[in-house]
Write a protein that holds these residues in place. Sequence first.
Motif, mmCIF file in Angstrom:
data_model
loop_
_atom_site.group_PDB
_atom_site.id
_atom_site.type_symbol
_atom_site.label_atom_id
_atom_site.label_comp_id
_atom_site.label_asym_id
_atom_site.label_seq_id
_atom_site.Cartn_x
_atom_site.Cartn_y
_atom_site.Cartn_z
ATOM 1 N N TRP A 198 0.842 -1.195 0.000
ATOM 2 C CA TRP A 198 0.000 0.000 0.000
ATOM 3 C C TRP A 198 0.871 1.237 0.000
ATOM 4 N N PHE A 241 0.798 5.727 -1.073
ATOM 5 C CA PHE A 241 -0.003 6.865 -1.507
ATOM 6 C C PHE A 241 0.186 6.993 -3.009
ATOM 7 N N VAL A 295 -4.668 0.287 -3.589
ATOM 8 C CA VAL A 295 -4.629 -0.416 -2.315
ATOM 9 C C VAL A 295 -5.780 -1.407 -2.290
ATOM 10 N N LEU A 328 -5.329 -3.143 2.840
ATOM 11 C CA LEU A 328 -5.460 -1.922 3.631
ATOM 12 C C LEU A 328 -5.711 -2.273 5.087
ATOM 13 N N TYR A 384 -13.628 2.305 4.094
ATOM 14 C CA TYR A 384 -12.838 3.027 3.094
ATOM 15 C C TYR A 384 -12.966 2.496 1.669
ATOM 16 N N ARG A 396 -6.828 4.848 -3.653
ATOM 17 C CA ARG A 396 -5.588 5.609 -3.674
ATOM 18 C C ARG A 396 -5.729 6.856 -2.820
ATOM 19 N N PHE A 397 -4.684 7.129 -2.038
ATOM 20 C CA PHE A 397 -4.628 8.340 -1.233
ATOM 21 C C PHE A 397 -3.767 9.376 -1.943
ATOM 22 N N GLN A 403 0.941 10.424 1.615
ATOM 23 C CA GLN A 403 1.218 9.440 2.657
ATOM 24 C C GLN A 403 0.601 9.870 3.980
ATOM 25 N N ASP A 410 -2.170 11.468 4.384
ATOM 26 C CA ASP A 410 -3.584 11.126 4.349
ATOM 27 C C ASP A 410 -3.802 9.646 4.631
ATOM 28 N N MET A 411 -2.949 8.816 4.053
ATOM 29 C CA MET A 411 -3.088 7.381 4.236
ATOM 30 C C MET A 411 -2.925 7.000 5.711
ATOM 31 N N ARG A 453 -8.904 10.821 -1.064
ATOM 32 C CA ARG A 453 -8.690 9.491 -1.618
ATOM 33 C C ARG A 453 -9.670 9.253 -2.758
#
Length: 576
Positions: A6, A8, A12, A17, A318, A330-331, A334, A336-337, A350
């Motif tokens: 996973w 950014f 994912v 996740l 999510y 996808r974020f 990083q 945000d993830m 995302r």
Amino acid sequence: MKRSKWHFGKPVTAALLAASMIAGNFGSVDVNAAPTKSAQSFTVAPVSTGTSIYMNTTQITHAKPTGLDTTKPVKWTTSDPYVAYVDMVGNEKGDFSGKILGVSGGTAKITGTGVDTTGAAKTVEITVTVVEAQATTNLEKLVYYYNAGDDRIPAALLTSTWKTTNIPTAPAGTKFPSKSYVGYVNGENGVKWLVSKDTLIKSNDKIILGVEKPHGVITGIVSDAITLYDPNLSSADQIQYLQGGRYIPQTGESSGSGTNNAGNTATFNAKEVITNIMPDGNNGLWILGEKGNATHIVRKQMSLQSKALLQTEISRNYTDRYGFQSGNMRFTTQEDMIKALMTADKDVARGNYDTDNDGLWTTMYASGEIWRYNYMKNTFGPNDERTKDAKASAIRAVESIVTLGYISGTQLKVTSQYNVNDYVYVVKSYGGNVKTIAEAKAWLSANEGKPVFVDEKGKYTLTDTGNPASAGFFARTYKVDTSNNGATIPEARTWDNAWIQKKAGQAEDINGKTVWYNVPGSFKNGTQTDLKAYDTVAVPPRLTEIFANQNEGFDADSMDLDSNKVITKQQHQQMN
């Protein structure tokens, strides 16, 4: 199911996740390893209105704290997802209460941000105390993720160093997995944490049997790893290899060099460099990455049921794409993830996109959720919140699959007599009145290609009742241009050679009636307007509602599964 690291800006999978986390000290929560199980039992109410909640693991309650209007949108977050997780998945439309799941023993802060009954801004903090009440638990590795500069990263991690001499070797009759160990630290009760720096090799693409040509590989991939040695565990679990983004802070960079099967230059898009490790004094380990980001591996008792429920909840929160659980997400960054993983914040940037096998993966997921519902019902009864939640999840997944049988809009047509074995039975199923095979063949010849409808009794007929019968053809997946499916970034109309656009135009059918039709096409070559498939079957309102509810606020066509913004993916085909 397919898996990937996973990242950014990278896809994912749903399973990964969630699994990435279960492998902490986060926020204001002190995480203790191996907490003592308690016989204390709480009967948590289905709805909790206070700011202190006591519950057992696996239990569910809906937070509606006094002063916070949960009929209006609320943002919910948790300070520790491994103690108490929160989301609004499974709530009825218009219910913005926080669904809290007890995961493992400890205390967490649940925060709800919205408005009060007067419309003024309001934030409420709820202290959730969870007691482990499962009869059997396992020592799990829970991973907490921190961005560089986070003040929760211990200062000592930046200054301490691992030992580089007298590096431990594996006990007699066993071996450690890496070749190049560069250091280690001592944990508690004889535990050792070892750092290895091996360079890896990765094969690219797929090997094509019978094709004699060089196979692309990438060499020199930087992928540092940790080996955990714990003599207190059973012999099969004493040596554990911890590698990849699940455990090791990533740089966001690529490493290695080589070629793919086409001979083009290729690298591997995950680089993990460990610069320091430090025991946390409680059976766990801190790991510092090259970019200053860190992970904290906490070893803590957790039941398999709690682990499974948490993983499912993260996926639902999510990667749910109007019921599909394929999980191509996808974020933007990083940061945000990590925020999503560690706080359950739904507002992180995302995108949630389609995959080629949405229906396949979701069918397997739905089967599991049906079994979960059956187990919860038999164990806790039909009125327990765990049972209700499992039922809602199972229904949602099943309905998303059923939608695939309607989304193409393809109406059932009378088949050719050459496609039939039991002639009389087939003709009667269409509403025809025949007795012999000869009569049935003649009926099929006269009516071949005519659209089939459903009468008021639910039976097939060639009379236009205004209720066309679905052909029962299942698309692989679908998407709607500009909708976002509960994510924050809209989908775009980037479609490959296997997509078909709905309602591309109108034509006359065999009965002289003007109907809509669909056309295949590709992003590169446009649509193939000479190939038409009639689009005369509307998606049932109950199925359309799932999609519309997840895309509120968009224009009517972006919330409609029967508009020309819809593209469906069929079986593999080429339209060059």
